[in-house]
Design a protein around this motif. Structure first.
Motif, PDB file in Angstrom:
ATOM      1  N   PHE A  11      20.701 -25.353  -0.819  1.00 31.10           N
ATOM      2  CA  PHE A  11      20.037 -24.472  -1.997  1.00 31.10           C
ATOM      3  C   PHE A  11      20.803 -22.975  -2.196  1.00 31.10           C
ATOM      4  N   ILE A  12      20.141 -22.259  -0.293  1.00 33.46           N
ATOM      5  CA  ILE A  12      20.770 -21.256   0.100  1.00 33.46           C
ATOM      6  C   ILE A  12      21.943 -20.755   0.372  1.00 33.46           C
ATOM      7  N   ILE A  13      22.959 -21.598   0.167  1.00 35.36           N
ATOM      8  CA  ILE A  13      24.106 -21.002   0.280  1.00 35.36           C
ATOM      9  C   ILE A  13      24.694 -21.433  -0.798  1.00 35.36           C
ATOM     10  N   ALA A  14      24.294 -21.975  -2.314  1.00 39.41           N
ATOM     11  CA  ALA A  14      24.796 -22.813  -2.947  1.00 39.41           C
ATOM     12  C   ALA A  14      24.361 -21.194  -3.870  1.00 39.41           C
ATOM     13  N   LYS A  15      23.099 -20.696  -4.075  1.00 37.44           N
ATOM     14  CA  LYS A  15      22.524 -19.166  -3.927  1.00 37.44           C
ATOM     15  C   LYS A  15      23.541 -18.454  -4.187  1.00 37.44           C
ATOM     16  N   LEU A  16      24.050 -18.407  -2.757  1.00 37.55           N
ATOM     17  CA  LEU A  16      24.900 -17.360  -1.374  1.00 37.55           C
ATOM     18  C   LEU A  16      26.246 -17.563  -2.178  1.00 37.55           C
ATOM     19  N   ALA A  17      26.891 -18.665  -2.609  1.00 38.20           N
ATOM     20  CA  ALA A  17      27.890 -18.999  -2.700  1.00 38.20           C
ATOM     21  C   ALA A  17      27.987 -18.333  -4.261  1.00 38.20           C
ATOM     22  N   ALA A  18      27.033 -18.183  -5.634  1.00 31.24           N
ATOM     23  CA  ALA A  18      26.917 -17.973  -6.334  1.00 31.24           C
ATOM     24  C   ALA A  18      27.373 -16.559  -6.813  1.00 31.24           C
ATOM     25  N   LEU A  19      26.390 -15.665  -6.196  1.00 34.93           N
ATOM     26  CA  LEU A  19      26.433 -14.167  -6.039  1.00 34.93           C
ATOM     27  C   LEU A  19      27.626 -14.076  -5.534  1.00 34.93           C
ATOM     28  N   LEU A  20      28.039 -14.462  -4.389  1.00 35.20           N
ATOM     29  CA  LEU A  20      29.698 -13.868  -4.069  1.00 35.20           C
ATOM     30  C   LEU A  20      30.366 -14.429  -5.375  1.00 35.20           C
ATOM     31  N   ASP A  21      30.873 -15.592  -5.642  1.00 30.46           N
ATOM     32  CA  ASP A  21      31.560 -15.966  -7.153  1.00 30.46           C
ATOM     33  C   ASP A  21      31.639 -15.523  -8.103  1.00 30.46           C
ATOM     34  N   ASN A  22      30.080 -14.097  -8.132  1.00 29.01           N
ATOM     35  CA  ASN A  22      30.296 -13.580  -9.205  1.00 29.01           C
ATOM     36  C   ASN A  22      30.864 -11.783  -8.837  1.00 29.01           C
ATOM     37  N   LEU A  23      30.727 -11.097  -7.715  1.00 29.59           N
ATOM     38  CA  LEU A  23      31.215 -10.143  -7.186  1.00 29.59           C
ATOM     39  C   LEU A  23      32.852 -10.695  -6.798  1.00 29.59           C
ATOM     40  N   PHE A  78      31.688 -25.946  -0.015  1.00 30.61           N
ATOM     41  CA  PHE A  78      31.350 -26.809   0.556  1.00 30.61           C
ATOM     42  C   PHE A  78      30.744 -27.764   0.911  1.00 30.61           C
ATOM     43  N   LEU A  79      29.657 -26.463   0.508  1.00 28.12           N
ATOM     44  CA  LEU A  79      28.483 -26.558   1.794  1.00 28.12           C
ATOM     45  C   LEU A  79      27.097 -26.539   0.539  1.00 28.12           C
ATOM     46  N   SER A  80      27.497 -26.738  -0.923  1.00 32.21           N
ATOM     47  CA  SER A  80      26.842 -26.039  -1.391  1.00 32.21           C
ATOM     48  C   SER A  80      25.831 -27.167  -2.500  1.00 32.21           C
ATOM     49  N   HIS A  81      25.116 -28.545  -1.242  1.00 33.05           N
ATOM     50  CA  HIS A  81      24.747 -28.917  -1.255  1.00 33.05           C
ATOM     51  C   HIS A  81      23.146 -29.502  -0.940  1.00 33.05           C
TER      52      HIS A  81
END
Length: 331
Positions: A120-132, A115-118
C-alpha cells in the motif's frame, strides 16, 4: 467539429502574448500545450478516419500509439543515464554535470516502485512520484521546445550593444563553450555593419587567473575587433549581475534608450531573455551552438533556474499535489 478546434484557444493566446512580449515564460507553457493538443487531435482524427476504411488496422495503430508512451519513458531513461556517463567522462563529476544522471535515476526508481505496488505505502509513494515526474517533465519539455523556437525566431532590429555573457575559464583561457558565444557575438557585430559595441561580461572566479571579461576581450581583440568597440564588465558572478552591471556600464552615456542583443548558449538564452525583460532592457537574447551531449544536463539546470525564478507558483502547485496525496490516505 468544435473539439477539433480546441487547440486554437491556447494557440491564439500564445500568438497574442508572443507578439506582445516573447520573453515571458507563460509563452513556453502555451506553446507546448498547443502542440500537445494539436498532435492529439490530429492523431485521433487519423485513427477515426482510418477506422472507416479498416477497423482492425485502426485498432492496431491505436494500440501501437499508446505503447509509444511507456516506450518513450524507457528510452528517455536509458538516454539520460547514458548522457550522465558522458558528462562525467567529458566534463567531470561536478553536481551540475550529473543532473541528467540523477533525472534518469529518479525515473528508474519510480518505475521500479511500480513493480512493488502491491504494498500500500509503496503504491502511494509511486503515485506521488508519478505526479511530480509528469509535472517536472512538462516544465522541462516546455522550456526546451519553446527555447528552441525562441532561438529560431529571426532578429528584426539593429542592436546598439551586444552583451556576451561569460561562462567560466580554464585558467586564463577561453574554453570552447565560451568561444562559441564570442564567435556568435562577432558574427552579429559584422552582420550589423560593425556598428554595435560589444560588452564582454564576467567576473573572476576563485579558480580563474583573470576575470572572464578580460580573457574574453583578449579573444575578441585577437580576432580583429577594434578596441574602441569593446567594453569590459568585470564584477558579475551571475546572469542577473551580468545584465545589471552591463546596463549600468553604459546607462549614463545614452541620450536615447539603447537596444541590446544578449549572446549566450542556446540552452541559456530563454532565461537570459526573461532577465532582460525584468531589468527593462530593450532587445532580445540569442543562443550559440552547444555540443549535443551537453544539452540534457544544461537544459535541466536551466529548468531548475527558471523554476526558482517563479518558485512561489510552483510551490503552490506542488503543495496542492502533496496535500491531495496526503488526503488520499484517508478518503
Amino acid at each position: 467539429m468544435i473539439l477539433h478546434l480546441i487547440w486554437l484557444l491556447p494557440a491564439l493566446l500564445f500568438i497574442v502574448l508572443f507578439l506582445i512580449e516573447p520573453r515571458r515564460l507563460i509563452n513556453a507553457y502555451l506553446f507546448f500545450i498547443t502542440l500537445i493538443l494539436f498532435a492529439a487531435i490530429v492523431a485521433g482524427f487519423f485513427v477515426v478516419q482510418l477506422s472507416l476504411w479498416d477497423r482492425q488496422t485502426a485498432i492496431i495503430i491505436l494500440i501501437g500509439g499508446l505503447l509509444l508512451i511507456p516506450l518513450s519513458v524507457v528510452l528517455s531513461t536509458v538516454y539520460l543515464l547514458f548522457n550522465g556517463k558522458q558528462m562525467m567522462t567529458f566534463e567531470g563529476r561536478r553536481l551540475a554535470n550529473l543532473l541528467s544522471l540523477f533525472y534518469g535515476l529518479g525515473i528508474l526508481l519510480t518505475l521500479a516502485l511500480h513493480f512493488l505496488s502491491h504494498y500500500f505505502i509503496i503504491a502511494k509513494l509511486a503515485a506521488l512520484l508519478d505526479n511530480l515526474l509528469v509535472y517536472g517533465s512538462f516544465l522541462y519539455l516546455s522550456y526546451v521546445i519553446y527555447g528552441l523556437f525562441y532561438n529560431l525566431f529571426p532578429l528584426t532590429y539593429q542592436p546598439d550593444y551586444i552583451i556576451v555573457l561569460g561562462s567560466g575559464l580554464i585558467g586564463d583561457k577561453v574554453p570552447p563553450l565560451l568561444a562559441q558565444r564570442l564567435d556568435k557575438g562577432l558574427f552579429y557585430y559584422e552582420k550589423f555593419g560593425k556598428q554595435p559595441t560589444i560588452i564582454v561580461s564576467g567576473g573572476q572566479g576563485s579558480d580563474e587567473n583573470i576575470s572572464e571579461a578580460k580573457a574574453m576581450s583578449r579573444y575578441l581583440l585577437d580576432k580583429g575587433l577594434p578596441a574602441n568597440k569593446l567594453l569590459l564588465e568585470q564584477q558579475s558572478t551571475t546572469t542577473l549581475e551580468n545584465l545589471t552591471f552591463s546596463q549600468k556600464l553604459i546607462g549614463e552615456k545614452q541620450e536615447t534608450t539603447p537596444r541590446f542583443l544578449v549572446v549566450t548558449n542556446s540552452f541559456h538564452s530563454l532565461r537570459a531573455g526573461i532577465y532582460m525583460r525584468k531589468l527593462g532592457l530593450k532587445g532580445r537574447s540569442v543562443g550559440s551552438k552547444t555540443a549535443l551531449y551537453y544539452l540534457p544536463s544544461a537544459w535541466i539546470r536551466e529548468s531548475v533556474g527558471l523554476v526558482v525564478m517563479y518558485w512561489k507558483w510552483h510551490a503552490v502547485i506542488i503543495g496542492l499535489n502533496i496535500l491531495s496525496w496526503i488526503s488520499s490516505f484517508f478518503f
